[in-house]
Write an enzyme that holds these catalytic residues in place. Structure first.
Site, PDB file in Angstrom:
ATOM      1  N   GLY A  72       0.811  -1.204   0.000  1.00  0.00           N
ATOM      2  CA  GLY A  72       0.000   0.000   0.000  1.00  0.00           C
ATOM      3  C   GLY A  72       0.847   1.257   0.000  1.00  0.00           C
ATOM      4  O   GLY A  72       1.992   1.265   0.472  1.00  0.00           O
ATOM      5  N   HIS A  75       3.681   4.550   2.839  1.00  0.00           N
ATOM      6  CA  HIS A  75       4.867   4.115   3.577  1.00  0.00           C
ATOM      7  C   HIS A  75       6.150   4.715   2.996  1.00  0.00           C
ATOM      8  O   HIS A  75       7.251   4.273   3.335  1.00  0.00           O
ATOM      9  CB  HIS A  75       4.972   2.589   3.555  1.00  0.00           C
ATOM     10  CG  HIS A  75       3.761   1.900   4.073  1.00  0.00           C
ATOM     11  ND1 HIS A  75       3.223   2.191   5.312  1.00  0.00           N
ATOM     12  CD2 HIS A  75       2.962   0.945   3.515  1.00  0.00           C
ATOM     13  CE1 HIS A  75       2.150   1.435   5.503  1.00  0.00           C
ATOM     14  NE2 HIS A  75       1.963   0.677   4.422  1.00  0.00           N
ATOM     15  N   HIS A 248      -0.228   0.602   9.593  1.00  0.00           N
ATOM     16  CA  HIS A 248      -1.496   0.966   8.949  1.00  0.00           C
ATOM     17  C   HIS A 248      -2.521   1.406   9.991  1.00  0.00           C
ATOM     18  O   HIS A 248      -3.721   1.245   9.791  1.00  0.00           O
ATOM     19  CB  HIS A 248      -2.065  -0.227   8.167  1.00  0.00           C
ATOM     20  CG  HIS A 248      -1.102  -0.879   7.236  1.00  0.00           C
ATOM     21  ND1 HIS A 248      -0.393  -2.009   7.562  1.00  0.00           N
ATOM     22  CD2 HIS A 248      -0.717  -0.533   5.982  1.00  0.00           C
ATOM     23  CE1 HIS A 248       0.382  -2.352   6.544  1.00  0.00           C
ATOM     24  NE2 HIS A 248       0.210  -1.466   5.577  1.00  0.00           N
ATOM     25  N   ASP A 437      10.329  32.493  18.420  1.00  0.00           N
ATOM     26  CA  ASP A 437      10.588  31.083  18.174  1.00  0.00           C
ATOM     27  C   ASP A 437      10.436  30.223  19.421  1.00  0.00           C
ATOM     28  O   ASP A 437      10.723  29.026  19.407  1.00  0.00           O
ATOM     29  CB  ASP A 437      11.981  30.877  17.581  1.00  0.00           C
ATOM     30  CG  ASP A 437      13.067  31.525  18.415  1.00  0.00           C
ATOM     31  OD1 ASP A 437      12.763  31.962  19.550  1.00  0.00           O
ATOM     32  OD2 ASP A 437      14.210  31.612  17.942  1.00  0.00           O
ATOM     33  N   CYS A 440      13.032  31.928  24.208  1.00  0.00           N
ATOM     34  CA  CYS A 440      13.536  32.999  25.075  1.00  0.00           C
ATOM     35  C   CYS A 440      13.473  32.603  26.547  1.00  0.00           C
ATOM     36  O   CYS A 440      14.439  32.776  27.300  1.00  0.00           O
ATOM     37  CB  CYS A 440      12.751  34.287  24.833  1.00  0.00           C
ATOM     38  SG  CYS A 440      13.361  35.713  25.775  1.00  0.00           S
ATOM     39  N   GLY A 593      11.887  39.412  25.667  1.00  0.00           N
ATOM     40  CA  GLY A 593      13.189  39.802  26.202  1.00  0.00           C
ATOM     41  C   GLY A 593      13.083  40.939  27.191  1.00  0.00           C
ATOM     42  O   GLY A 593      13.766  40.961  28.226  1.00  0.00           O
TER      43      GLY A 593
END
Length: 615
Positions: A72, A75, A248, A437, A440, A593
């Site tokens: 299938g 994968h 699966h 991101d 900090c 910050g």
């Protein structure tokens, strides 16, 4: 409103992704197959039968056996991306998680045989060996196609791989174990043997030997969502993991509360190597001289960074608990379950020393792991390891300023500030996750913990400049990123400014010495960053703090309030520096910050107040 689900939330397993770029599963499979020759022009695609086949062969090649696999879709890179030199000659794809039909497979077998005869003027002795995973649909459909091909004069044989120990003997019954990622190793072994001209019987014998010495087990944090399908109602809770889940979405043998990684790896390796487990000791007796190959497989949704951490843990536990040092280590994405958030571990016992030779053979496919191209694995040991002995003997010399301080008072005040900063990690991280991101808060916590450990040690001396230099070193070792660099520059400049303020002979440091040196450090910092108040950075809190200290003759509490107001002023402020520049709207979120600076100096104020009351 649905009273059984008051928040009207999906029953989908937490962490599973239900949004896709292509939601038509048939279109998805076909378009993905068509990408293979775009990336590897040595292969072709039969769209109608969903077959990827090898087009290019060396005219001088001794190859007489073609290796075929398939199953299938979903994968990838198995199986279609393993078509090429050193692995598969053809791969047949079904729809997502469904075996291809006998007609598709027969077309692949006949096509391979016809091309072999055209290539070699009759291809006398050409045969096909199919390497399959033990799933009922695959075995039946490929088996039926093989019977048809044999009846048509094409010699076809098969090897069934059943490496999954997640299904024990009792549960497996007559069906037996499933085949999972370890199958890729059998593809590689058989493919290399065929490339080198080995006979059909030899290839099958070695492939079966390897398969009988192969064990794998997987673990997953969530079930996957198939594009175009309804959402699954077989859920894993956010704190659960499933051991032995199939590729699966089949259930595993056990769900349990999420353990930490060392405990999880210990459990998985026990499944693979515990000789005392009668239901799963598929390798039988393991001797001290047995050697193994290790494969860590990404089921599709694990980041390379996290996969690296898992690989290290597995290798370390194999050595510590089983005295196994793998002869080869492969870590990557070999056989996925769409975007499954899980991994599998495979161990292949080297039952024939030639297995390493076959694994090391040249491979030219899209999906073969880069590690399989390293032909000199354990031959590159002539060069000595780098040993920086000079580092061990280096003694750092600290230039004293002569400005002496009350160490106990310093530790009390600064410890309060550092603990306040550590306590604020979650708040800062929340803000940074929304506008940056997300690192900090953790970066500031690491720095604060390192400095706290330093100042609470018994080795802290009373020279202010030396202490600032050591703080700078602690920050440099523990913090990375832009914030780490800025704080490191600041504390190094702080130390230098303190030395510049000292006169001949030692004297007690004054509050003016502290804030004037800090102001000088801020000016030095400005040489390395264009950030100023109004740019939505930590400077929005640091500048007013230090300026108020100077203007108010060292009034720390007034300066703390100025820093707090400066940090608050960043709410809704447009950023001109840092990653927040790329965020469309920051709403009412302050700069992380600046909040960090504010929390730290607030702690300084609290520490000073407590120390004053105590005295």
């Amino acid at each position: 409103m649905n009273r059984d689900c008051p928040d009207n939330q999906s029953a989908m397993s937490p962490g599973a992704i239900t949004k896709h770029f292509i939601n038509d599963p048939e279109k998805l499979v076909l378009s993905a197959l068509r990408s293979i020759p775009l990336l590897n022009p040595t292969v072709g695609v039969d769209d109608h039968n969903k077959v990827v086949y090898r087009r290019h062969y060396d005219p001088e090649s001794p190859k007489k056996v073609s290796i075929v696999s398939g199953g299938g879709a979903g994968h990838e890179p198995s199986f279609v991306s393993f078509v090429g030199v050193g692995m598969l000659d053809a791969a047949v794809s079904g729809t997502i998680f469904a075996s291809p039909s006998p007609a598709q497979i027969y077309a692949a077998l006949k096509g391979l045989d016809q091309r072999a005869r055209m290539r070699n003027s009759g291809a006398e002795g050409h045969s096909i060996l199919m390497i399959l995973m033990n799933y009922t649909g695959d075995v039946m459909n490929f088996g039926l196609a093989a019977e048809k091909a044999n009846a048509a004069g094409v010699k076809v044989d098969m090897v069934i791989v059943n490496d999954d120990v997640g299904v024990g003997r009792e549960k497996g019954g007559k069906v037996g174990r499933r085949g999972i990622a370890g199958t890729v190793l059998i593809h590689k072994i058989a493919g290399d043997m065929a490339e080198k001209g080995y006979r059909h019987t030899e290839i099958k014998q070695i492939a079966e030997l390897a398969a009988s010495n192969l064990v794998s087990v997987g673990a997953s944090l969530s079930h996957v969502h198939v594009p175009g399908h309804d959402e699954s109602h077989d859920t894993l809770q956010s704190n659960e993991i499933e051991i032995g889940m199939g590729i699966h979405n089949e259930p595993g043998f056990r769900r349990l509360p999420m353990p930490d990684l060392p405990e999880l790896v210990k459990l998985l390796l026990g499944q693979l190597l515990n000789e005392e487990d009668p239901d799963r000791a598929y390798l039988g007796k393991i001797y001290k001289d047995d050697e193994f190959v290790l494969m860590i497989n990404n089921l599709g949704g694990v980041s390379p960074l996290e996969l690296g951490g898992i690989t290290t843990e597995v290798v370390e536990q194999l050595g510590a608990n089983y005295c196994i040092k793998p002869k080869r280590v492969y870590s990557g994405t070999f056989m996925t379950s769409l975007n499954g958030n899980g991994v599998s571990i495979s161990l292949l016992r080297i039952a024939d020393t030639r297995l390493l030779e076959f694994l090391d053979g040249e491979t030219q496919t899209l999906g073969s792991p880069s590690a399989m191209h390293f032909h000199n694995w354990y031959q590159v040991d002539a060069a000595p390891e780098f040993d920086d002995k000079s580092k061990e003997n280096t003694v750092v010399e600290y230039n004293k300023s002569g400005l002496t301080m009350d160490v106990d008072l310093f530790v009390d005040i600064v410890s309060a500030a550092l603990k306040g900063l550590i306590a604020a990690e979650k708040e800062i991280t929340k803000y940074d996750s929304l506008v940056g991101d997300g690192d900090c808060g953790t970066g500031l916590r690491r720095g604060a913990e390192a400095v706290l450990k330093l100042i609470q040690s018994d080795t802290l001396e009373n020279d202010a400049a030396v202490v600032m230099q050591k703080i700078a070193e602690a920050v440099e070792r523990s913090m990375d990123g832009t914030s780490g660099a800025l704080y490191c520059i600041f504390f190094n400049a702080f130390s230098l400014a303190l030395r510049n303020r000292s006169q001949s002979g030692a004297r007690p440091i004054t509050s003016r010495d502290w804030y004037m040196a800090a102001l000088s450090a801020q000016q030095s910092l400005s040489k390395y960053t264009p950030a100023r108040p109004g740019d939505r950075t930590l400077m929005d809190a640091l500048y007013p703090f230090l300026q108020t200290l100077n203007d108010a003759n060292g009034d720390l509490h007034a300066a703390v309030e100025a820093a707090r107001q400066g940090a608050e002023s960043t709410r809704g402020m447009k950023a001109t520096l840092g990653r927040t520049v790329y965020v469309g709207s920051v709403g009412d979120i302050p700069d992380p910050g600046a909040i960090g600076v504010s929390k730290f100096v607030e702690g300084l104020g609290n520490g000073l107040r407590k120390s004053t009351l105590a005295n």
